[in-house]
Design a protein around this motif. Structure first.
Motif, mmCIF file in Angstrom:
data_model
loop_
_atom_site.group_PDB
_atom_site.id
_atom_site.type_symbol
_atom_site.label_atom_id
_atom_site.label_comp_id
_atom_site.label_asym_id
_atom_site.label_seq_id
_atom_site.Cartn_x
_atom_site.Cartn_y
_atom_site.Cartn_z
ATOM 1 N N THR A 116 0.787 -1.221 0.000
ATOM 2 C CA THR A 116 0.000 0.000 0.000
ATOM 3 C C THR A 116 0.824 1.279 0.000
ATOM 4 O O THR A 116 1.953 1.326 0.479
ATOM 5 C CB THR A 116 -0.939 0.033 1.221
ATOM 6 O OG1 THR A 116 -0.159 -0.057 2.413
ATOM 7 C CG2 THR A 116 -1.943 -1.096 1.170
ATOM 8 N N MET B 139 -7.909 -3.716 -3.853
ATOM 9 C CA MET B 139 -8.780 -4.725 -3.263
ATOM 10 C C MET B 139 -8.917 -5.978 -4.126
ATOM 11 O O MET B 139 -9.550 -6.938 -3.717
ATOM 12 C CB MET B 139 -10.151 -4.116 -2.945
ATOM 13 C CG MET B 139 -10.090 -3.006 -1.893
ATOM 14 S SD MET B 139 -9.310 -3.520 -0.344
ATOM 15 C CE MET B 139 -10.611 -4.543 0.322
ATOM 16 N N GLU C 9 -5.798 -10.612 -2.735
ATOM 17 C CA GLU C 9 -6.342 -11.367 -1.603
ATOM 18 C C GLU C 9 -5.676 -10.934 -0.300
ATOM 19 O O GLU C 9 -6.324 -10.811 0.735
ATOM 20 C CB GLU C 9 -6.126 -12.865 -1.826
ATOM 21 C CG GLU C 9 -6.821 -13.721 -0.810
ATOM 22 C CD GLU C 9 -6.759 -15.195 -1.158
ATOM 23 O OE1 GLU C 9 -6.780 -15.997 -0.213
ATOM 24 O OE2 GLU C 9 -6.694 -15.545 -2.351
ATOM 25 N N ILE D 242 -3.324 -7.983 1.626
ATOM 26 C CA ILE D 242 -2.924 -6.579 1.581
ATOM 27 C C ILE D 242 -1.905 -6.351 2.686
ATOM 28 O O ILE D 242 -2.075 -6.823 3.815
ATOM 29 C CB ILE D 242 -4.155 -5.670 1.746
ATOM 30 C CG1 ILE D 242 -5.081 -5.890 0.544
ATOM 31 C CG2 ILE D 242 -3.742 -4.208 1.881
ATOM 32 C CD1 ILE D 242 -6.393 -5.188 0.615
ATOM 33 N N HIS E 109 -5.756 -10.430 5.166
ATOM 34 C CA HIS E 109 -6.671 -10.771 4.071
ATOM 35 C C HIS E 109 -7.589 -9.572 3.823
ATOM 36 O O HIS E 109 -8.017 -8.897 4.761
ATOM 37 C CB HIS E 109 -7.492 -12.011 4.446
ATOM 38 C CG HIS E 109 -8.261 -12.568 3.295
ATOM 39 N ND1 HIS E 109 -9.466 -12.040 2.883
ATOM 40 C CD2 HIS E 109 -7.980 -13.591 2.446
ATOM 41 C CE1 HIS E 109 -9.901 -12.716 1.835
ATOM 42 N NE2 HIS E 109 -9.006 -13.667 1.552
ATOM 43 N N ARG E 110 -7.893 -9.300 2.558
ATOM 44 C CA ARG E 110 -8.712 -8.114 2.232
ATOM 45 C C ARG E 110 -10.049 -8.117 2.965
ATOM 46 O O ARG E 110 -10.512 -7.067 3.413
ATOM 47 C CB ARG E 110 -8.909 -7.987 0.728
ATOM 48 C CG ARG E 110 -9.810 -9.029 0.146
ATOM 49 C CD ARG E 110 -10.130 -8.821 -1.335
ATOM 50 N NE ARG E 110 -10.646 -10.076 -1.806
ATOM 51 C CZ ARG E 110 -10.046 -10.849 -2.696
ATOM 52 N NH1 ARG E 110 -8.944 -10.476 -3.264
ATOM 53 N NH2 ARG E 110 -10.583 -11.996 -3.022
#
Length: 171
Positions: A45, A124, A127, A129, A143-144
């Motif tokens: 991110t 998103m 699977e 992040i 997990h998203r």
């Protein structure tokens, strides 16, 4: 007083959310992260702490290599005007974070719901992040669906919006 990484992990445990965290030297930029992270799978991110002229605050989380048009993003995220970067003092006040450690996990500190959380649709699709767990000295993989569960538990209804384009290498 802002929550610590340990507080965050305890909260995630209470929610039944399993994460994996890797510690590392402090990272301040996407380039630092790319050079040091090794083989951590999933979407990584980049976070933009933004405000509009009416002092509405937004945390926009996108993939690390995404391009965001700051001149037009206000039309996508529901801002009252064009946006600018929020000041570090507000980042600390609302999300309990310092520049370089910004992530959606800061929602745990936003108990008065001063910040709207925007997650980029392209991010998103992953699977898993990866984000800083309230410090830039670690990366946490979640997990998203669990990220959404976490945000909901903090009282934030994250909006998934297509706000970016993938960065392309010059020809």
């Amino acid at each position: 007083m802002p929550k610590t990484t340990a507080d965050l992990h305890d909260y995630l445990d209470v929610l039944g959310i399993k994460v994996q965290t890797v510690t590392h030297p402090p990272l301040f930029t996407v380039a630092d992260s790319q050079n040091l992270r090794g083989e951590i799978a999933g979407g990584h991110t980049k976070n933009l702490f933004l405000k509009d002229k009416k002092d509405n605050f937004f945390l926009v989380t996108v993939e690390e290599d995404a391009v965001v048009d700051l001149k037009t993003i206000h039309t996508l995220i529901g801002a009252a005007s064009k946006v600018s970067f929020g000041k570090p003092e507000k980042l600390m006040e609302y999300l309990g974070l310092i520049p370089g450690a910004v992530s959606a996990f800061g929602a745990i500190n936003d108990t008065h719901h001063q910040v709207s959380i925007i997650l980029d649709e392209a991010l998103m699709r992953h699977e898993i992040i990866n984000a800083h767990p309230l410090t830039n000295e670690a990366t946490t993989s979640i997990h998203r669906d669990d990220l959404l569960k976490f945000l909901e538990a903090t009282g934030h209804e994250a909006r998934i919006v297509s706000v970016s384009t993938a960065e392309t290498a010059p020809a």
